[in-house]
Design a protein around this motif. Structure first.
Motif, short mmCIF file in Angstrom:
data_model
loop_
_atom_site.label_atom_id
_atom_site.label_comp_id
_atom_site.label_asym_id
_atom_site.label_seq_id
_atom_site.Cartn_x
_atom_site.Cartn_y
_atom_site.Cartn_z
N THR A 1 0.83 -1.20 0.00
CA THR A 1 0.00 0.00 0.00
C THR A 1 0.87 1.25 0.00
OG1 THR A 1 -0.15 -0.06 2.42
CG2 THR A 1 -1.93 -1.12 1.18
N LYS A 2 2.17 1.09 0.27
CA LYS A 2 3.11 2.21 0.27
C LYS A 2 3.76 2.41 -1.10
CE LYS A 2 4.15 1.08 5.05
NZ LYS A 2 5.13 0.46 5.94
N GLY A 3 3.34 1.64 -2.08
CA GLY A 3 3.92 1.73 -3.42
C GLY A 3 3.59 3.03 -4.10
N GLY A 4 4.54 3.53 -4.86
CA GLY A 4 4.34 4.78 -5.58
C GLY A 4 3.89 4.60 -7.02
N HIS A 5 3.86 3.37 -7.50
CA HIS A 5 3.50 3.10 -8.89
C HIS A 5 2.37 2.07 -8.93
CE1 HIS A 5 7.01 5.23 -10.41
NE2 HIS A 5 7.68 4.67 -9.41
N SER A 6 1.43 2.30 -9.83
CA SER A 6 0.32 1.38 -9.98
C SER A 6 0.78 0.08 -10.62
CB SER A 6 -0.77 2.01 -10.86
OG SER A 6 -1.75 1.05 -11.21
N LEU A 7 0.23 -1.00 -10.14
CA LEU A 7 0.44 -2.32 -10.74
C LEU A 7 0.13 -2.28 -12.24
CD1 LEU A 7 0.58 -5.55 -10.38
CD2 LEU A 7 -1.89 -5.37 -10.13
N TYR A 8 -0.87 -1.50 -12.62
CA TYR A 8 -1.34 -1.48 -14.00
C TYR A 8 -0.48 -0.61 -14.92
CZ TYR A 8 -5.19 -3.95 -12.03
OH TYR A 8 -5.94 -4.90 -11.38
N ARG B 1 8.18 -0.86 -6.18
CA ARG B 1 7.17 -0.91 -5.12
C ARG B 1 5.83 -0.56 -5.74
NH1 ARG B 1 10.42 2.49 -0.45
NH2 ARG B 1 12.38 1.34 -0.69
N LEU B 2 5.02 -1.58 -5.94
CA LEU B 2 3.77 -1.41 -6.66
C LEU B 2 2.58 -1.43 -5.72
CD1 LEU B 2 4.47 -3.85 -9.64
CD2 LEU B 2 5.00 -1.40 -9.47
N ARG B 3 1.56 -0.69 -6.09
CA ARG B 3 0.31 -0.69 -5.34
C ARG B 3 -0.83 -1.07 -6.27
NH1 ARG B 3 -1.88 3.58 -7.48
NH2 ARG B 3 -0.61 5.37 -7.95
N ILE B 4 -1.84 -1.63 -5.69
CA ILE B 4 -3.07 -1.93 -6.41
C ILE B 4 -4.01 -0.75 -6.14
CG2 ILE B 4 -5.04 -3.49 -6.59
CD1 ILE B 4 -3.12 -5.73 -5.63
N PRO B 5 -4.53 -0.11 -7.18
CA PRO B 5 -5.41 1.04 -6.95
C PRO B 5 -6.63 0.67 -6.11
CG PRO B 5 -4.78 0.89 -9.27
CD PRO B 5 -4.32 -0.37 -8.61
N MET B 6 -6.95 1.54 -5.17
CA MET B 6 -8.11 1.36 -4.31
C MET B 6 -8.72 2.73 -4.04
SD MET B 6 -6.74 -1.32 -1.43
CE MET B 6 -5.42 -0.26 -0.92
N ARG B 7 -9.91 2.73 -3.54
CA ARG B 7 -10.57 3.98 -3.16
C ARG B 7 -9.89 4.56 -1.93
NH1 ARG B 7 -16.17 2.83 -1.82
NH2 ARG B 7 -16.29 5.08 -1.60
#
Length: 157
Positions: A83-90, A122-128
């Motif tokens: 959740t601390k990732g600065g780049h989207s998985l997509y 460091r990837l994050r999954i977009p969430m609300r």
């Protein structure tokens, strides 16, 4: 196919679900001790159903042992899902042999491990906004299927 690394997983049904996911996608599955359960745990077996025999599952005594075993030649790309990732998985182009690392359900990846990943890995999954995180097995499924989609669902029927 990609490799999934679960660092210190705590909840047996989550890991069981990931075992089933790995069997269905052909992903490798690596667990880093300490685990919050025994591998013969009833809930783990139930969630994984009869997919254990179709999954390449390796348990490592610690993070360093995992790093050495999964990528002895240092040729694979490693991504921390956080959740601390600065780049989207997509926004990331994946290769079939990439490695996805996930932390425990309650604590995520330890800071010492997360610090080993450069910011672009460091990837994050977009969430609300305002929600904490996805369930671990759901997050693994999102990441693995995105990588598999990008690589043309190789090996799928």
């Amino acid at each position: 196919m990609v490799a999934i690394v679960l660092v210190h997983p705590e909840i047996p049904p989550n890991t069981g679900n990931v075992i089933r996911l790995a069997a269905n996608t052909g992903a490798e599955l690596h667990l880093v001790e300490p685990l919050g359960f025994r591998l013969d745990d009833r809930d783990l077996r139930r969630a994984g159903l009869d997919y254990h025999e179709y999954t390449r599952l390796v348990v490592h005594r610690d993070w360093l042992a995992c790093r050495g075993a999964v990528d002895a030649l240092g040729a694979r790309r490693w991504y921390a899902l956080t959740t601390k990732g600065g780049h989207s998985l997509y926004a990331c182009p994946f290769r079939a042999n990439d490695i996805f690392v996930f932390g425990s359900e309650t604590g995520g990846l330890p800071d010492a491990i997360l610090a080993q990943f450069p910011p672009d890995a460091r990837l994050r999954i977009p969430m609300r906004p305002g929600v904490r995180s996805l369930n671990l097995s759901n997050a693994v499924a999102v990441a693995v299927y995105e990588a598999w989609r990008q690589t043309g669902f190789e090996g799928a029927s």
